[in-house]
Design an enzyme around this catalytic site. Structure first.
Site, PDB file in Angstrom:
ATOM      1  N   ASP A   1     -23.382 -32.914  17.044  1.00 10.73           N
ATOM      2  CA  ASP A   1     -22.494 -31.800  16.692  1.00 10.73           C
ATOM      3  C   ASP A   1     -21.338 -31.714  17.687  1.00 10.73           C
ATOM      4  O   ASP A   1     -21.518 -31.290  18.828  1.00 10.73           O
ATOM      5  CB  ASP A   1     -23.322 -30.501  16.695  1.00 10.73           C
ATOM      6  CG  ASP A   1     -22.482 -29.277  16.324  1.00 10.73           C
ATOM      7  OD1 ASP A   1     -21.255 -29.411  16.171  1.00 10.73           O
ATOM      8  OD2 ASP A   1     -23.066 -28.186  16.188  1.00 10.73           O
TER       9      ASP A   1
ATOM     10  N   GLU B   1     -27.387 -24.116  16.459  1.00 13.55           N
ATOM     11  CA  GLU B   1     -26.533 -24.740  15.441  1.00 13.55           C
ATOM     12  C   GLU B   1     -27.169 -25.999  14.833  1.00 13.55           C
ATOM     13  O   GLU B   1     -27.185 -26.143  13.615  1.00 13.55           O
ATOM     14  CB  GLU B   1     -25.161 -25.033  16.035  1.00 13.55           C
ATOM     15  CG  GLU B   1     -24.377 -23.734  16.279  1.00 13.55           C
ATOM     16  CD  GLU B   1     -23.242 -23.869  17.282  1.00 13.55           C
ATOM     17  OE1 GLU B   1     -22.943 -25.007  17.689  1.00 13.55           O
ATOM     18  OE2 GLU B   1     -22.675 -22.840  17.672  1.00 13.55           O
TER      19      GLU B   1
ATOM     20  N   LYS C   1     -15.668 -18.218  23.492  1.00 14.87           N
ATOM     21  CA  LYS C   1     -17.056 -18.704  23.469  1.00 14.87           C
ATOM     22  C   LYS C   1     -17.375 -19.533  24.708  1.00 14.87           C
ATOM     23  O   LYS C   1     -18.491 -19.518  25.205  1.00 14.87           O
ATOM     24  CB  LYS C   1     -17.273 -19.531  22.198  1.00 14.87           C
ATOM     25  CG  LYS C   1     -18.691 -20.041  21.997  1.00 14.87           C
ATOM     26  CD  LYS C   1     -18.839 -20.661  20.624  1.00 14.87           C
ATOM     27  CE  LYS C   1     -20.174 -21.331  20.411  1.00 14.87           C
ATOM     28  NZ  LYS C   1     -20.296 -21.877  19.051  1.00 14.87           N
TER      29      LYS C   1
ATOM     30  N   ASP D   1     -21.597 -18.863  11.544  1.00 13.95           N
ATOM     31  CA  ASP D   1     -21.359 -19.912  12.531  1.00 13.95           C
ATOM     32  C   ASP D   1     -20.175 -19.429  13.368  1.00 13.95           C
ATOM     33  O   ASP D   1     -19.034 -19.465  12.928  1.00 13.95           O
ATOM     34  CB  ASP D   1     -21.030 -21.217  11.784  1.00 13.95           C
ATOM     35  CG  ASP D   1     -20.544 -22.318  12.724  1.00 13.95           C
ATOM     36  OD1 ASP D   1     -20.610 -22.142  13.945  1.00 13.95           O
ATOM     37  OD2 ASP D   1     -20.094 -23.361  12.193  1.00 13.95           O
TER      38      ASP D   1
END
Ligand code: AMP
Length: 533
Positions: free
Chosen positions: A184, A153, A76, A14
Site C-alpha cells: 500500500d 488499511e 495525517k 479511508d
C-alpha cells in the site's frame, strides 16, 4: 425519524494523507463509494482557512497555489504531535482537529446521499502506533462521529478484495486458506502487510511500513529536479516563495500522474517573470526516485521474511493506494515476486470498501447476528518497559510484547526492586524495537507509591500488559508480598482531554461554541495510577 440499528447504514472511511474516500453498503450488502459534493470519488485531505470558515477538498487544494499560508495538508503525517507545524490564521491546531475538518466534510457530503448517520469505521496504516490510532479516533469524535472501530488499511483492502473477487463464499468464508501481501503506497504513507485468510479469519501475519514515505516524496523529487533547472538558468529558487512552491507542486503531481500513462511529460515553472520548461521522461523519473522505491522493496522483503514466508507461498500480491499506479511499482513487485500484482479492486477505493464491509460486520454483530468474518490483528511495534540492567547499570527496553504478536494478548514479566526500602516504583512504558529506551517512544508511565518501609531489595514486581485488538493497553503492576497492586489503562501523552475534544467537536461541526483554544492544548500527562480496589 430516529435512527435504529436496523436503519443505521454501514459506512467506512479511508482517511488518507492526501485523499480520503467514503463507502457504504447498499441494501444488497455491496460496498459503494460515495461521491462528494463536487462529484468526485475521492476528496483531497486538505483544509483552507478563510476567516472563520474551513474549506475542505478540491478548492482547498487549489488554494495551495495562491494562499499557501492558509492551507493545511498532510496533517495525517503529524498525528501524535501536539500541534500542526504551521500556524493557520494565527492559530495552532492539533493535527487531529485538522483531520476532523476533513472528516466533517466527508460526513456532510455523505449525509446528503444516505441520510444522517453517526457510526463509522475509520482506517489507519497498519504501521500507525497507538498514539496515532487514538488521535484518529479522536478526530472522528470531533467530526461528530461515533467511531465503531479503527482498522488497518491493508486489512480493509484484503476484506474488499476477498469480497469482490469472490474467494469468500456467501457466508464470508474463504474456500481455501489464502495468503496475500498487501503493498500500500498512498500519498504520504507506505505499508506492507502479509495476511492469511483462513475460513472466516483474517489474520495479519506481519506488518511494517514507513509513515514518512509516499507519493509526496515522488512529487518532491520532480519539484527539486525542476527547481534545480530553474536555479541553473536564473540563479533563483522557485521553492522560496510558498505560492510558487504550491503551484509547482501541483504541476509536478499532475506530471507524475501523466508519467503513469505516458513516456514523457513537460513541466513548466514561472517565478519572478522568468520561466523554464523541463521535459522529464519516465526513465528519468524512475532514476531520480529509485532510492524511494528501493526503500519499499526492502521493507516488503523484510515483512515477508517476518511472516516466515517466501514468495511462492503467496496467492496474491495486492496493490493499494494511488501511488501504486506508477508503473515502476508493479514492475518491481513483478520482478521480485514472480507474480502479477493485482489491482483489480480500484486502488483508491479498496480501503474504504473494506472499512464499510467491516462496519457492516460490526453492526450485524451488535444486532446479534453472526459476523461474516473475523479479523485478527498484530501489533506493529514492540511494547516494553524501561528497566535497569543490574550487570551494566544501564537502562534498557525490556520488551513484553514483541512486534507482530497476534492480538489480543496478555504478557507478563517479572522485574525486581532496585534497593532495600525503596518507596516507590516508576514503570515507564515504551514502544519501539531498540534496546535503548532513548530510541523508543515513551507512551506512558505509572508510579506505585507508598511501598512498605521494610521492603527488601530484589523484591519481585510483576508487570502485566494486556493489549486489546482496539489498541488499548492496560498495565498492571503488583509487588510481591505486599498488597500493592495497580491497574491502569494507558492514556497517551499529547492526547486531548475530554473537555478539549468536546470543544473541538462543537467547533468543527459548526455549532455555536466558544473558541476551543482557551482550554489550551494538553500538557504532557504524567500518569499517577490510582490504587486498584
Ligand atoms: P491515496 O492516498 O491512496 O489516495 O494516494 C494518493 C497518492 O497517489 C497521491 O500522492 C497521488 O499523487 C498518487 N496518485 C494518484 N494517481 C496516480 C497516478 N495515476 N500515477 C501516480 N501517482 C498517482
Amino acid at each position: 425519524m430516529s435512527m435504529t440499528e436496523e436503519t443505521t447504514p454501514a459506512v467506512g472511511i479511508d482517511l488518507g494523507t492526501t485523499y480520503s474516500a467514503v463507502a457504504y453498503l447498499d441494501e444488497t450488502g455491496r460496498p459503494i463509494t460515495l461521491v462528494n459534493a463536487e462529484g468526485d470519488l475521492v476528496t483531497p485531505s486538505v483544509v483552507l482557512f478563510e476567516g472563520n470558515q474551513a474549506v475542505v477538498g478540491k478548492e482547498a487544494l487549489k488554494a495551495i497555489a495562491t494562499e499557501a499560508e492558509h492551507v493545511a495538508q498532510c496533517a495525517k503525517r503529524e498525528l501524535g504531535e501536539r500541534t500542526f507545524h504551521k500556524n493557520l490564521q494565527g492559530r495552532k491546531y492539533p493535527p487531529e482537529a485538522l483531520q476532523a475538518f476533513v472528516l466533517n466534510k466527508l460526513r456532510q457530503d455523505a449525509t446528503r446521499q444516505i441520510g444522517d448517520f453517526r457510526k463509522v469505521v475509520i482506517t489507519v496504516p497498519a504501521y500507525f502506533d497507538e498514539v496515532r490510532r487514538k488521535a484518529t479516533q479522536d478526530a472522528g469524535y470531533m467530526a461528530g462521529f461515533e467511531v465503531l472501530d479503527i482498522i488497518n488499511e491493508p486489512t480493509a483492502a484484503a476484506i474488499a478484495h476477498g469480497f469482490l473477487k469472490g474467494f469468500l463464499n456467501r457466508k464470508g468464508e474463504s474456500n481455501a486458506p489464502r495468503k496475500l501481501l498487501v503493498y500500500d503506497l498512498g500519498g504520504g504513507t507506505f505499508d506492507v502487510t502479509v495476511m492469511e485468510i483462513r475460513g472466516r479469519e483474517f489474520l495479519a501475519l506481519a506488518t511494517d511500513g514507513d509513515v514518512q514515505l509516499g507519493g509526496q516524496d515522488w512529487d518532491q523529487r520532480l519539484i527539486d529536479y525542476v527547481a534545480e533547472e530553474f536555479i541553473r538558468t536564473y540563479q533563483l529558487d522557485p521553492r522560496e516563495d510558498p505560492n510558487t512552491a504550491g503551484r509547482l507542486w501541483r504541476e509536478c503531481e499532475d506530471a507524475k500522474r501523466t508519467l503513469s500513462a505516458r513516456g514523457k511529460v513537460s513541466i513548466s515553472c514561472d517565478y519572478k517573470s522568468q520561466a523554464v520548461r523541463v521535459e522529464v521522461t519516465r526513465e528519468k523519473f524512475e532514476e531520480i526516485t529509485q532510492d524511494l522505491l528501493n526503500r519499499t522493496q526492502f521493507t516488503t522483503k523484510q515483512t515477508l521474511q517476518a511472516a516466515g514466508l517466501s514468495w511462492s507461498d503467496l496467492d496474491y500480491v495486492l496493490l493499494v493506494g494511488g501511488s501504486t499506479r506508477m508503473p515502476m511499482v508493479a514492475k518491481m513487485l513483478r520482478t521480485m515476486s514472480g507474480k502479477e500484482p493485482d489491482a483489480s479492486v480500484a486502488v483508491d477505493e479498496a480501503v474504504a470498501h473494506g472499512a464499510a464491509l467491516h462496519a457492516g460486520i460490526l453492526l450485524a454483530k451488535s444486532r446479534g447476528e453472526i459476523p461474516l468474518v473475523n479479523i485478527t490483528n498484530v501489533n506493529s511495534h514492540s511494547l516494553g518497559v524501561v528497566a535497569t540492567d543490574t550487570r551494566t547499570e544501564r537502562k534498557r527496553n525490556a520488551i513484553l510484547i514483541p512486534r507482530n504478536t497476534t492480538l489480543p494478548v496478555t504478557a507478563k514479566r517479572v522485574f525486581r526492586t532496585q534497593k532495600a526500602g525503596q518507596k516507590s516504583i516508576l514503570v515507564r512504558i515504551v514502544e519501539g524495537e531498540s534496546a535503548s529506551p532513548e530510541d523508543c517512544s515513551q507512551i506512558g508511565k505509572c508510579v506505585v507509591r507508598d511501598l512498605p518501609p521494610d521492603l527488601p531489595a530484589q523484591t519481585p514486581i510483576d508487570v502485566r500488559f494486556q493489549y486489546q485488538e482496539n489498541g488499548r493497553l492496560t498495565v498492571q503492576v503488583s509487588v510481591a508480598n505486599t498488597s500493592r497492586e495497580l491497574k491502569h489503562e494507558i492514556t497517551r501523552e499529547n492526547s486531548l482531554t475530554a473537555e478539549q475534544l468536546e470543544a473541538w467537536r462543537l467547533y468543527v461541526t459548526g455549532q455555536p461554541v466558544s473558541d476551543p483554544e482557551p482550554s489550551g492544548i494538553a500538557d504532557d500527562l504524567t500518569i499517577v495510577i490510582e490504587e486498584d480496589e
